[in-house]
Design a protein around this motif. Structure first.
Motif, PDB file in Angstrom:
ATOM      1  N   LEU A 112      43.409  16.933 -43.692  1.00 47.70           N
ATOM      2  CA  LEU A 112      44.550  16.810 -44.125  1.00 47.70           C
ATOM      3  C   LEU A 112      44.500  17.719 -45.391  1.00 47.70           C
ATOM      4  N   ALA A 113      45.308  18.843 -45.576  1.00 45.84           N
ATOM      5  CA  ALA A 113      44.909  19.735 -46.625  1.00 45.84           C
ATOM      6  C   ALA A 113      46.209  20.448 -46.998  1.00 45.84           C
TER       7      ALA A 113
ATOM      8  N   GLU B  82      44.923  26.566 -33.039  1.00 46.03           N
ATOM      9  CA  GLU B  82      44.882  25.415 -33.884  1.00 46.03           C
ATOM     10  C   GLU B  82      46.232  24.793 -34.031  1.00 46.03           C
ATOM     11  N   LEU B  83      46.194  23.484 -33.777  1.00 49.78           N
ATOM     12  CA  LEU B  83      47.697  22.955 -33.875  1.00 49.78           C
ATOM     13  C   LEU B  83      47.762  21.867 -34.917  1.00 49.78           C
ATOM     14  N   TYR B  84      48.925  22.158 -35.735  1.00 51.50           N
ATOM     15  CA  TYR B  84      48.932  21.433 -37.273  1.00 51.50           C
ATOM     16  C   TYR B  84      50.536  20.785 -37.226  1.00 51.50           C
ATOM     17  N   GLU B  85      50.460  19.615 -37.872  1.00 50.85           N
ATOM     18  CA  GLU B  85      51.572  19.046 -38.496  1.00 50.85           C
ATOM     19  C   GLU B  85      51.734  19.397 -39.885  1.00 50.85           C
TER      20      GLU B  85
ATOM     21  N   ALA C  78      38.467  12.100 -43.162  1.00 53.26           N
ATOM     22  CA  ALA C  78      38.722  13.730 -43.375  1.00 53.26           C
ATOM     23  C   ALA C  78      40.138  14.074 -44.107  1.00 53.26           C
ATOM     24  N   GLY C  79      40.169  13.017 -45.057  1.00 51.13           N
ATOM     25  CA  GLY C  79      41.420  13.155 -45.929  1.00 51.13           C
ATOM     26  C   GLY C  79      42.561  12.526 -45.741  1.00 51.13           C
TER      27      GLY C  79
ATOM     28  N   TYR D 153      49.157  20.059 -44.485  1.00 50.20           N
ATOM     29  CA  TYR D 153      48.844  20.417 -43.044  1.00 50.20           C
ATOM     30  C   TYR D 153      47.840  19.440 -42.489  1.00 50.20           C
ATOM     31  N   LEU D 154      48.276  18.724 -41.190  1.00 50.82           N
ATOM     32  CA  LEU D 154      47.054  17.764 -40.755  1.00 50.82           C
ATOM     33  C   LEU D 154      46.930  18.497 -39.389  1.00 50.82           C
TER      34      LEU D 154
END
Length: 728
Positions: free
Chosen positions: A571-572, A616-619, A464-465, A626-627
């Protein structure tokens, strides 16, 4: 692919591409080609060497690739590019005067004769390519390449297709003869309850001198992999058994997904235990639907069933066909795939134009969700039956263990899933329910940066990237037989199982082990939403602020979407917070690890009786990408109790307490941030709640004329499980 060529070399190669024979073009590419990633470079060089006629060079690169991959997949690495190796050896012999066909056959027979059953199975697996698929791959490459990457990709596709077109007709009879020498294969039709029956394929090693334990997979998918999976188990010294749901293959009865599999699998297990070749022990395995069937069988539970290994297991009523109470469109197209006939209907399932068109025909029209079959022009009674059960009621509860029924499952269980696995919600539901009701049972969870496929087969380098850590590399199929050896034959316990929860921390390149999900992280941050804007997001603060945020969503307006769930790329470079809000922490001064399930409370006031939403939780990395770490997709009315809908009171303050059902485990570097997105869902690929409080499947865009108005109070908070970066 990043190919580094000097400017002059690149221009020379491109200009000569239209006027040079393929072997000369391949030689030019080899002279100039370099790739930063050694594995990728070798994988590309091998077909270039073959196209150039450099047989010795191809053999050297194959040996180098195998050596490199031994640390990643030691069971498979010795057989990497075996067809290309044997092809190159035969071409070398041909240059010395031999006939190519005879030289290839001799090389393959010699190799198979020196392999045990496991090795021979892996060798045969390398020949399992789809020529039609290879032709499609070639057609997808530019006929007139404009870049060096395109040129190398086209040569690789051309040569790979050419090799397999030559060797597959030569190899298949020899591989079949080798199988016949090694295995006993039979097919049986086994009666089950109500006059139905299921079809089973049984593969046993001819070398067995006494009864064997059975490695059993029960599946609704009827295709060539049924024999393949049974043979893989036989290659590992088990009696391999694959049975298909009633009505599939040679079985009789209506094909009704999820409804009969537990009882039918129970009947097959009883039949296996009574066979003279069985030692009376059965271990089940399999992924996705085949993970569900293991829990369905254990609901009974059969006496001969001694262990389970459900991978990425779906849980009907929990994550399919609805998630958080919201029905998902992809399950609509899945039904004809598995029910149209005795074998899987790949043509129907692969008709993406039909399914995408159906999504948008519904979403852009005026018809209710229940009208998908009439919009499609094909009846779908199973889907309509599912829509009659929007709550987790007795219909769904009858399919898998429910509450106290988990207490009866005392056999060892090993589950695998992934942070990017769409079915992690179901897999974790099984794990936590089993732990709650049978705390003394031997159970394990293995989870890492895997998706739905790699979580049941073997890890991919990029998912997924996201490029996974070296420590995360895992061959789930090899772990399967280590587990079956341990539970059925008294072998050593797999080394990765050091505690109940075994998880890889993304970015930290390490595995951690905990006795429970709750014990994964030693502390938690309770972060409150605030109306204070900090650059591109509102601030998450350690204490509550005053006020709140107001949101207005035109549910009947299809121009502004808000897709929920996992994005195509985890990951975007950008974040989707349409129809919602993004919140972020201050930039972190020290690294932390997020480990476990995030939770929280949303304090809301709305004019509707219900709504669908995502948290949604991102790093956010120091580079700004953004992961996705975890997310919750839910219908507000099912948040407290999935078995019963509890509608909101318009105009009254409500507290929506939640807990994500998807694990996160990632190291967040100093200079990064944690980001939380709250948004209302308006997605053409899932049911849409207009908030009337009635049957959502019967609502229409006319019910969305009044916009959703929502106030999110600053007392709302997110609780994130944290381990400080310097903790062990």
């Amino acid at each position: 692919m990043r190919i580094r060529l000097g400017l002059a070399a690149g221009l020379t190669l491109l200009l000569s591409a239209r006027q040079t024979d393929p072997s000369s073009l391949a030689r030019q590419a080899l002279a100039a080609y370099h790739e930063a990633d050694r594995d990728t470079e070798l994988a590309n060089r091998i077909p270039l060497q073959l196209a150039a006629g450099d047989w010795a060079g191809a053999l050297r690169d194959i040996a180098a690739l195998r050596a490199l991959r031994m640390a990643i997949h030691p069971a498979r690495a010795p057989y990497a590019d075996l067809p290309h190796e044997l092809y190159a050896l035969a071409r070398q012999r041909e240059a010395q005067g031999a006939v190519f066909d005879a030289a290839f056959r001799e090389a393959l027979v010699d190799r198979l004769a020196r392999l045990d059953d496991r090795g021979a199975f892996q060798a045969e697996w390398t020949f399992g390519v789809d020529l039609a698929g290879l032709r499609r791959e070639l057609q997808a490459t530019p006929a007139q390449p404009r870049t060096m990457a395109d040129q190398v990709a086209r040569i690789r596709a051309q040569e790979t297709l050419a090799v397999f077109e030559q060797v597959l007709p030569l190899a298949r009879p020899l591989l079949d003869a080798d199988d016949a020498r090694r295995y006993l294969v039979e097919e049986r039709v086994i009666p089950t309850e109500g006059g139905a029956s299921v079809s089973a394929v049984i593969v046993r090693p001819r070398s067995a001198s006494r009864p064997l334990p059975a490695a059993f997979e029960f599946t609704i998918y009827a295709n060539p992999s049924n024999l393949e999976d049974a043979k893989r188990s036989a290659a590992h010294g088990f009696a391999g058994v694959t049975a298909t749901s009633r009505g599939k293959r040679g079985g009789a009865g209506a094909i009704e997904p999820y409804e009969h599999d537990g009882a039918d699998a129970d009947a097959v297990i009883g039949w296996i235990a009574a066979q003279p070749w069985s030692d009376g022990q059965v271990g089940m395995f399999g992924g996705s639907y085949n993970g569900f069937t293991q829990w369905a069988a254990a609901k009974h539970p059969p006496k001969a069933l001694k262990s389970l290994m459900p991978c990425v297991a779906v849980a009907p009523g929990i994550d399919v066909p609805m998630q958080g109470g919201i029905f998902q469109n992809f399950q609509y197209s899945w039904i004809p795939y598995v029910t149209n006939g005795k074998v899987d209907d790949d043509a129907a399932y692969g008709d993406f134009q039909r399914w995408n068109g159906l999504d948008w025909a519904w979403f852009g029209g005026t018809r209710p969700y229940r009208d998908l079959p009439s919009l499609d022009g094909h009846p779908n009674p199973i889907f309509e039956r599912w829509l009659d059960h929007p709550a987790y009621d007795a219909y769904w509860q009858a399919m898998i263990p429910f509450r106290e029924e988990f207490a009866r499952i005392r056999i060892p269980v090993l589950e695998t899933t992934g942070y990017f696995d769409g079915a992690q919600l179901g897999a974790l539901y099984y794990f936590q329910q089993h732990a709650a009701y049978a705390p003394s049972a031997e159970q394990y969870l293995v989870v890492g940066p895997y998706d739905h496929l790699s979580g049941q087969h073997r890890s991919q380098e990029v998912v997924a990237g996201y490029r996974i850590d070296p420590a995360a590399r895992l061959d789930v199929e090899e772990l399967r037989y280590q587990w079956l050896d341990y539970t059925l034959r008294g072998g050593p316990k797999p080394g990765i199982l050091q505690d109940r929860v075994n998880y890889e921390v993304m970015g930290a390149d390490r595995w951690r082990h905990a006795p429970s999900v709750e014990a994964m992280a030693p502390e938690a941050w309770a972060l409150h939403v605030t109306p204070l804007k900090a650059e591109d997001a509102f601030l998450l603060a350690p204490g509550p602020a005053k006020g709140g945020l107001d949101l207005r969503v035109e549910l009947g307006d299809r121009r502004v979407l808000s897709f929920g769930g996992a994005p195509p790329q985890a990951l975007a470079p950008t974040l989707d917070s349409d129809n919602g809000f993004a919140f972020a922490t201050e930039v972190l001064k020290a690294p932390v690890e997020v480990e476990g399930l995030f939770s929280g409370e949303l304090r809301v006031t709305t004019n509707k009786r219900d709504f669908d939403f995502d948290v949604e939780l991102y790093e956010q990395t120091p580079k700004g990408d953004y992961l996705l770490l975890s997310y919750l997709t839910a219908r507000a009315s099912f948040l407290k109790d999935r078995t019963r809908r509890r509608l909101l009171r318009p105009g009254r303050a409500e507290v929506l307490a939640f807990r994500s059902g998807r694990l996160a485990a990632a190291k967040v570097e100093a200079g990064g941030r944690l980001v939380v997105v709250f948004k209302i869902l308006k997605n053409p690929r899932m049911e849409l709640d207009y908030g009337t409080g009635g049957d959502v499947g019967r609502e229409t865009p006319a019910d969305g004329k009044v916009p959703l108005e929502l106030h999110l109070d600053a007392a709302s908070f997110i609780r994130i499980p944290i381990r400080a970066g310097d903790q062990g």
